[in-house]
Design an enzyme around this catalytic site. Structure first.
Site, mmCIF file in Angstrom:
data_model
loop_
_atom_site.group_PDB
_atom_site.id
_atom_site.type_symbol
_atom_site.label_atom_id
_atom_site.label_comp_id
_atom_site.label_asym_id
_atom_site.label_seq_id
_atom_site.Cartn_x
_atom_site.Cartn_y
_atom_site.Cartn_z
ATOM 1 N N THR A 7 0.838 -1.196 0.000
ATOM 2 C CA THR A 7 0.000 0.000 0.000
ATOM 3 C C THR A 7 0.874 1.247 0.000
ATOM 4 O OG1 THR A 7 -1.843 1.133 1.088
ATOM 5 C CG2 THR A 7 -0.190 0.156 2.529
ATOM 6 N N ASN A 9 -0.980 3.946 0.976
ATOM 7 C CA ASN A 9 -1.866 4.680 1.883
ATOM 8 C C ASN A 9 -1.292 4.626 3.300
ATOM 9 O OD1 ASN A 9 -3.978 5.306 3.738
ATOM 10 N ND2 ASN A 9 -5.499 4.851 2.150
ATOM 11 N N ASN A 11 -2.329 6.027 5.999
ATOM 12 C CA ASN A 11 -3.351 5.822 7.027
ATOM 13 C C ASN A 11 -3.579 4.327 7.258
ATOM 14 O OD1 ASN A 11 -4.112 8.586 7.637
ATOM 15 N ND2 ASN A 11 -4.965 8.635 5.571
ATOM 16 N N ASP A 68 -7.714 -5.039 -0.396
ATOM 17 C CA ASP A 68 -8.602 -4.148 -1.125
ATOM 18 C C ASP A 68 -9.881 -4.086 -0.310
ATOM 19 O OD1 ASP A 68 -8.979 -2.338 -3.255
ATOM 20 O OD2 ASP A 68 -10.299 -3.761 -4.258
ATOM 21 N N THR A 69 -10.448 -2.906 -0.288
ATOM 22 C CA THR A 69 -11.647 -2.668 0.509
ATOM 23 C C THR A 69 -12.673 -1.969 -0.348
ATOM 24 O OG1 THR A 69 -10.418 -2.511 2.575
ATOM 25 C CG2 THR A 69 -12.548 -1.414 2.517
ATOM 26 N N ASP A 151 -15.126 6.925 6.102
ATOM 27 C CA ASP A 151 -15.286 6.836 7.558
ATOM 28 C C ASP A 151 -16.253 7.874 8.149
ATOM 29 O OD1 ASP A 151 -13.599 4.669 7.527
ATOM 30 O OD2 ASP A 151 -11.978 5.634 8.654
ATOM 31 N N HIS A 176 -13.865 -3.804 9.467
ATOM 32 C CA HIS A 176 -13.671 -4.819 8.437
ATOM 33 C C HIS A 176 -12.200 -5.155 8.260
ATOM 34 C CE1 HIS A 176 -13.653 -0.704 7.110
ATOM 35 N NE2 HIS A 176 -12.879 -1.032 6.103
ATOM 36 N N ARG A 177 -11.359 -4.127 8.208
ATOM 37 C CA ARG A 177 -9.928 -4.328 7.982
ATOM 38 C C ARG A 177 -9.318 -5.091 9.154
ATOM 39 N NH1 ARG A 177 -8.993 0.322 6.577
ATOM 40 N NH2 ARG A 177 -9.119 -0.053 4.373
#
Length: 190
Positions: A7, A9, A11, A68-69, A151, A176-177
């Site tokens: 990633t 990202n 965050n 992946d989300t 969020d 979920h993560r």
């Protein structure tokens, strides 16, 4: 053990790194010199996670995992789903994505939604998938300043708060993560 989390990202990287046991050294794509955006051309969340994990293994040779989300909204037939990050356009603008969702749900009674995360792990030549789902609904307006993505407009079942109103620890209990990640950690602990 060293693992790459595929990633860019920061965050997401911080969120996952905070959950790791001390015997796992987590590296980001930047740590291994991968500055390119890994193509996410899959038709499903699962496919995109697999594509990213395979890209790192094939191009850099590291054991890695990728996630992946997607946010799946019942009244929008599961959209934005696999297109969650770029729902309002290729620029991947969180605020534009939120505004598009809120606009599409203005006249809808049902606001049921869920976040789904799939983690693909490539470790020692084997691949495994881990899935986490968080059921909830879309709020009518943004609440909170923490988190990222959707969020501020997502509230999990049995919670009074949006994900953006929670700190990392609170969010990690139900997200979920973190559910998918706990499955990954249980597998790595075997």
């Amino acid at each position: 053990m060293e693992l790459v989390f595929a990633t860019h990202n920061q965050n997401k990287f911080r969120e996952i790194k905070a959950l790791l046991p001390s015997n796992i050294t987590l590296m980001s794509l930047s740590d291994i010199g991968c500055e390119e955006d890994i193509p996410e051309t899959g038709d499903t969340i699962d496919e995109n996670a697999i594509l990213k994990a395979e890209y790192v293994r094939n191009n850099y040779g590291y054991d890695c995992f990728a996630d992946d989300t997607g946010l799946e909204i019942e009244a929008l037939a599961g959209a934005p789903g696999v297109y969650s990050a770029r729902y309002a356009g290729e620029q991947k603008d969180d605020q534009a994505n939120i505004q598009k969702v809120l606009k599409q749900l203005e006249e809808r009674d049902s606001r049921r939604a869920r976040f789904k995360t799939v983690i693909a792990l490539n470790l020692k030549g084997n691949q495994n998938l881990f899935t986490g789902i968080c059921e909830g609904h879309i709020l009518k307006e943004k609440r909170g300043i923490n988190g990222f993505g959707y969020d501020p407009i997502f509230q999990a079942l049995n919670s009074q708060y949006s994900f953006a109103e929670m700190n990392l620890t609170e969010k990690a209990r139900i997200s979920h993560r973190s559910k998918a990640f706990r499955e990954l950690m249980a597998y790595l602990s075997k």
